[in-house]
Design a protein around this motif. Structure first.
Motif, PDB file in Angstrom:
ATOM      1  N   PHE A 242      46.802  50.417  44.536  1.00  0.00           N
ATOM      2  CA  PHE A 242      45.614  50.015  45.144  1.00  0.00           C
ATOM      3  C   PHE A 242      44.622  50.911  44.684  1.00  0.00           C
ATOM      4  O   PHE A 242      43.385  50.527  45.094  1.00  0.00           O
ATOM      5  CB  PHE A 242      46.000  50.446  46.751  1.00  0.00           C
ATOM      6  N   ILE A 243      44.743  51.966  43.952  1.00  0.00           N
ATOM      7  CA  ILE A 243      43.564  52.750  43.416  1.00  0.00           C
ATOM      8  C   ILE A 243      42.638  51.736  42.650  1.00  0.00           C
ATOM      9  O   ILE A 243      41.586  52.051  42.199  1.00  0.00           O
ATOM     10  CB  ILE A 243      43.958  54.178  42.780  1.00  0.00           C
ATOM     11  N   LEU A 244      43.433  50.855  41.894  1.00  0.00           N
ATOM     12  CA  LEU A 244      42.756  49.876  41.158  1.00  0.00           C
ATOM     13  C   LEU A 244      42.494  48.696  41.942  1.00  0.00           C
ATOM     14  O   LEU A 244      41.118  48.095  41.607  1.00  0.00           O
ATOM     15  CB  LEU A 244      43.428  49.759  39.865  1.00  0.00           C
ATOM     16  N   THR A 245      43.372  48.441  42.588  1.00  0.00           N
ATOM     17  CA  THR A 245      43.078  46.736  43.098  1.00  0.00           C
ATOM     18  C   THR A 245      42.120  46.681  44.205  1.00  0.00           C
ATOM     19  O   THR A 245      41.572  45.546  44.805  1.00  0.00           O
ATOM     20  CB  THR A 245      44.358  46.157  43.480  1.00  0.00           C
ATOM     21  N   VAL A 246      41.683  47.903  44.729  1.00  0.00           N
ATOM     22  CA  VAL A 246      40.659  47.740  45.773  1.00  0.00           C
ATOM     23  C   VAL A 246      39.345  47.212  45.354  1.00  0.00           C
ATOM     24  O   VAL A 246      38.670  46.537  45.842  1.00  0.00           O
ATOM     25  CB  VAL A 246      40.595  49.054  46.553  1.00  0.00           C
ATOM     26  N   ASP A 247      39.301  47.785  44.148  1.00  0.00           N
ATOM     27  CA  ASP A 247      37.886  47.179  43.388  1.00  0.00           C
ATOM     28  C   ASP A 247      38.182  45.729  43.208  1.00  0.00           C
ATOM     29  O   ASP A 247      37.072  44.902  43.317  1.00  0.00           O
ATOM     30  CB  ASP A 247      37.860  47.846  41.903  1.00  0.00           C
ATOM     31  N   GLU A 248      39.159  45.159  42.808  1.00  0.00           N
ATOM     32  CA  GLU A 248      39.278  43.846  42.733  1.00  0.00           C
ATOM     33  C   GLU A 248      39.228  42.828  43.802  1.00  0.00           C
ATOM     34  O   GLU A 248      38.716  41.764  43.697  1.00  0.00           O
ATOM     35  CB  GLU A 248      40.921  43.482  42.024  1.00  0.00           C
ATOM     36  N   ILE A 249      39.597  43.456  45.030  1.00  0.00           N
ATOM     37  CA  ILE A 249      39.454  42.965  46.011  1.00  0.00           C
ATOM     38  C   ILE A 249      38.130  42.715  46.757  1.00  0.00           C
ATOM     39  O   ILE A 249      37.630  41.846  47.169  1.00  0.00           O
ATOM     40  CB  ILE A 249      40.277  43.578  47.349  1.00  0.00           C
ATOM     41  N   LEU A 250      37.516  43.908  46.545  1.00  0.00           N
ATOM     42  CA  LEU A 250      36.016  43.913  47.076  1.00  0.00           C
ATOM     43  C   LEU A 250      35.116  43.026  46.001  1.00  0.00           C
ATOM     44  O   LEU A 250      34.035  42.492  46.619  1.00  0.00           O
ATOM     45  CB  LEU A 250      35.500  45.275  46.924  1.00  0.00           C
ATOM     46  N   SER A 251      35.245  42.945  44.726  1.00  0.00           N
ATOM     47  CA  SER A 251      34.826  42.251  43.923  1.00  0.00           C
ATOM     48  C   SER A 251      34.624  40.544  44.381  1.00  0.00           C
ATOM     49  O   SER A 251      33.992  40.016  43.795  1.00  0.00           O
ATOM     50  CB  SER A 251      35.309  42.195  42.420  1.00  0.00           C
ATOM     51  N   ARG A 252      35.738  40.203  45.231  1.00  0.00           N
ATOM     52  CA  ARG A 252      35.871  38.869  45.540  1.00  0.00           C
ATOM     53  C   ARG A 252      34.636  38.581  46.849  1.00  0.00           C
ATOM     54  O   ARG A 252      34.320  37.342  46.897  1.00  0.00           O
ATOM     55  CB  ARG A 252      37.057  38.544  46.267  1.00  0.00           C
ATOM     56  N   ILE A 253      34.167  39.288  47.244  1.00  0.00           N
ATOM     57  CA  ILE A 253      33.250  39.207  48.147  1.00  0.00           C
ATOM     58  C   ILE A 253      31.822  38.502  47.661  1.00  0.00           C
ATOM     59  O   ILE A 253      31.382  39.319  46.665  1.00  0.00           O
ATOM     60  CB  ILE A 253      32.897  40.419  49.141  1.00  0.00           C
ATOM     61  N   ASP A 254      31.354  37.746  48.234  1.00  0.00           N
ATOM     62  CA  ASP A 254      29.754  37.174  48.046  1.00  0.00           C
ATOM     63  C   ASP A 254      29.089  38.043  48.869  1.00  0.00           C
ATOM     64  O   ASP A 254      28.293  37.690  49.839  1.00  0.00           O
ATOM     65  CB  ASP A 254      29.971  35.964  48.326  1.00  0.00           C
ATOM     66  N   ASN A 255      28.654  39.209  48.270  1.00  0.00           N
ATOM     67  CA  ASN A 255      27.811  40.077  48.864  1.00  0.00           C
ATOM     68  C   ASN A 255      26.360  39.943  48.219  1.00  0.00           C
ATOM     69  O   ASN A 255      25.820  40.488  47.416  1.00  0.00           O
ATOM     70  CB  ASN A 255      28.213  41.662  48.662  1.00  0.00           C
ATOM     71  N   LEU A 256      25.854  38.775  48.467  1.00  0.00           N
ATOM     72  CA  LEU A 256      24.598  38.539  48.001  1.00  0.00           C
ATOM     73  C   LEU A 256      23.279  39.093  48.460  1.00  0.00           C
ATOM     74  O   LEU A 256      23.309  39.785  49.642  1.00  0.00           O
ATOM     75  CB  LEU A 256      24.459  37.032  48.559  1.00  0.00           C
ATOM     76  N   THR A 257      22.327  39.189  47.703  1.00  0.00           N
ATOM     77  CA  THR A 257      21.090  39.981  48.114  1.00  0.00           C
ATOM     78  C   THR A 257      20.205  38.971  48.856  1.00  0.00           C
ATOM     79  O   THR A 257      20.010  37.824  48.882  1.00  0.00           O
ATOM     80  CB  THR A 257      20.116  40.222  46.677  1.00  0.00           C
TER      81      THR A 257
END
Length: 555
Positions: free
Chosen positions: A262-277
């Protein structure tokens, strides 16, 4: 069941009063929840918890055992559990529950509160005092009993995350994950010379972080640093986060399962979010030129908290759902601080963690902190952005914690109020946020907001006040929420009945006619009762009368 059957059942299941069981009438539960010390619910909960846990039977005469029933007022089980954890300091939510019984023949209600044992070294307080039972008496805790509790071992229960995985070795850990952990460790522990940390071999480094013991690999090490296939060595525990994306219709349009490390995969999970400007800012020019829907710290902190505080023994996955306007997180396990208020107001770090070994490692790897600032910072970030506060749903019965993080404004009135009123505190924002979401607020909080002119109305249907609406240019929305006043509604009813003539009109027809000008913050049932009450008043004032089941203008 019938009253006699319930009495026999209770006598069979719960002993007739001892140090761990008490039977009380407490007919008025609202007053009994926090009344006079030694004579209210929270005093008995404190005493029973401090004596090892047990049960409090409410609604039964404590001498004759006659079922007299209790008036739970507007309490439901979850609200009562929340109130107990608010009023009883140090009361654990693990095992705290309430059973409700209603007799079939007499419709009398009985509650059985199941009270957990006090946590290690932490007596439970009510009215700023710790209580205990001595024979049939409820007394302030003796020095001897206090010493017994304070001298208990710190950990009465085994830390699941600290246990050694018998068939795991260094080869089960991911080299890239270890490299990142070492990098984060150096950032957190900047006082340790970097060269010294670099010289540690893997075994030494992991031992320094507490996730390797005497050559054994802990479950915490697998969760944070393990290779994909090493997750199977944690069975039957489930180390998995499921990310789901839903559209406006709540239909699933994408999903993926993530597991260790999870120290690595948390970044993968959060990268899935469409956190648009966002280009069109909620609330106008006081917002920055551009802003993302979600604050990076907040969405990461919420997910890390799920990983750190998950009760892995329940064998459930962590859920992370991306909705069009909010993010949904859920993890298994009771909320360790007990209530959100405890988490936001506690002036000292949390003294107990479910996964102590895992949490300490996540601190070393810069994933969380253990000084109880993370949740409060999430709320402050939403306040700073003038967005709705995070929602916490704490279900002690199902052992589940849910968090919602909002990425859009819900109500422009709330946004404008946060922008224009610099005197608001964080708790003001949380309370006003609850009002805007149509949720109940404590009567003392409501009185304060009413006295300051921030809200108006009657419990439980509060809304933003006219004064605030004027200041924030929200009169059209305010008028819709408040509805027309009684005099205007009466005139509309008279006009409607005049048009109806001798035929008259039923209450439901009049309600449909008025529906669009009734308070929008009331339910259909409340609106219907409001119309019925107004019709009765108009009849008493000799304006209208009934003809069969219809209303007509009085001749």
């Amino acid at each position: 069941m019938l009253e006699l059957e319930l009495q026999q059942y209770l006598l069979h299941e719960y002993p007739k009063e001892n140090a761990r069981c008490e039977w009380k009438e407490f007919k008025n539960l609202k007053n009994s929840f926090c009344g006079d010390e030694k004579d209210d619910v929270i005093s008995y909960v404190s005493a029973i918890s401090n004596m090892g846990g047990g049960h409090l039977v409410i609604g039964v005469h404590d001498e004759t055992l006659e079922i007299v029933g209790t008036d739970t007022y507007n309490y439901d089980r979850q609200k009562a559990i929340l109130r107990l954890t608010e009023r009883c300091v140090n009361l654990s939510t693990e095992g705290l529950d309430i059973d409700e019984f209603i007799t079939d023949d007499t419709n009398l209600k009985v509650w059985v509160i199941h009270i957990p044992r006090h946590l290690p070294k932490r007596p439970v307080f009510a009215h700023n005092k710790a209580w205990q039972r001595i024979e049939d008496s409820l007394v302030e805790m003796t020095a001897e009993r206090m010493a017994v509790i304070l001298d208990e071992p710190i950990f009465c229960e085994t830390d699941w995350s600290a246990q050694i995985v018998s068939d795991a070795t260094i080869d089960d850990l991911d080299e890239v994950a270890i490299a990142k952990a070492r990098k984060m460790f150096k950032k957190v522990h900047s006082r340790i010379p970097e060269a010294e940390v670099n010289d540690w071999n893997v075994e030494t480094f992991l031992s320094k972080c507490g996730i390797m013991k005497n050559g054994g690999i802990t479950r915490a090490a697998i969760i944070l640093l393990g290779k994909y296939e090493s997750a199977f060595k944690l069975r039957p525990a489930v180390a998995q986060v499921t990310w789901t994306r839903r559209d406006e219709k709540k239909d699933v349009i994408d999903y993926e399962h993530f597991t260790v490390p999870f120290i690595l995969t948390v970044d993968e999970i959060l990268s899935r979010i469409d956190n648009l400007t966002m280009r069109e800012m909620p609330g106008g020019t006081l917002f920055p030129d551009t802003m993302k829907h979600y604050d990076d710290y907040t969405i990461r902190e919420a997910l890390h908290n799920c990983l750190a505080h998950q009760d892995y023994t329940i064998q459930q996955r962590i859920n992370f759902v991306e909705n069009p306007t909010y993010l949904y997180y859920s993890n298994a396990g009771n909320f360790i601080p007990g209530t959100l208020e405890n988490a936001l107001t506690n002036e000292e770090p949390q003294s107990y963690f479910r996964n102590e070994c895992l949490c300490r490692a996540m601190v070393d790897f810069n994933m969380i902190d253990t000084v109880s600032r993370g949740i409060k910072k999430m709320f402050n970030e939403q306040w700073r952005r003038h967005f709705p506060m995070p929602d916490y749903e704490i279900d002690a019965t199902k052992k589940k914690v849910v968090v919602r993080i909002y990425g859009n404004e819900i109500n422009k009135r709330y946004t404008d109020l946060l922008k224009t009123n610099n005197s608001l505190s964080l708790w003001d924002c949380i309370s006003l946020d609850a009002v805007q979401k149509g949720r109940l607020i404590h009567e003392d909080v409501a009185k304060d907001l009413l006295s300051r002119g921030l809200i108006e109305g009657e419990a439980p249907n509060y809304n933003i006040s006219l004064g605030v609406a004027k200041n924030t240019h929200q009169l059209p929305s305010y008028t819709k929420t408040k509805g027309l006043d009684k005099e205007k509604l009466s005139q509309m009813i008279l006009q409607y009945l005049q048009n109806a003539g001798d035929e008259g009109a039923k209450r439901d027809s009049i309600y449909e006619y008025l529906r669009d000008v009734l308070p929008s913050n009331k339910t259909d049932e409340q609106q219907l009762r409001m119309v019925g009450k107004l019709l009765v008043e108009m009849d008493e004032n000799k304006l209208i009368t009934t003809k069969g089941r219809k209303w007509i203008i009085r001749p």
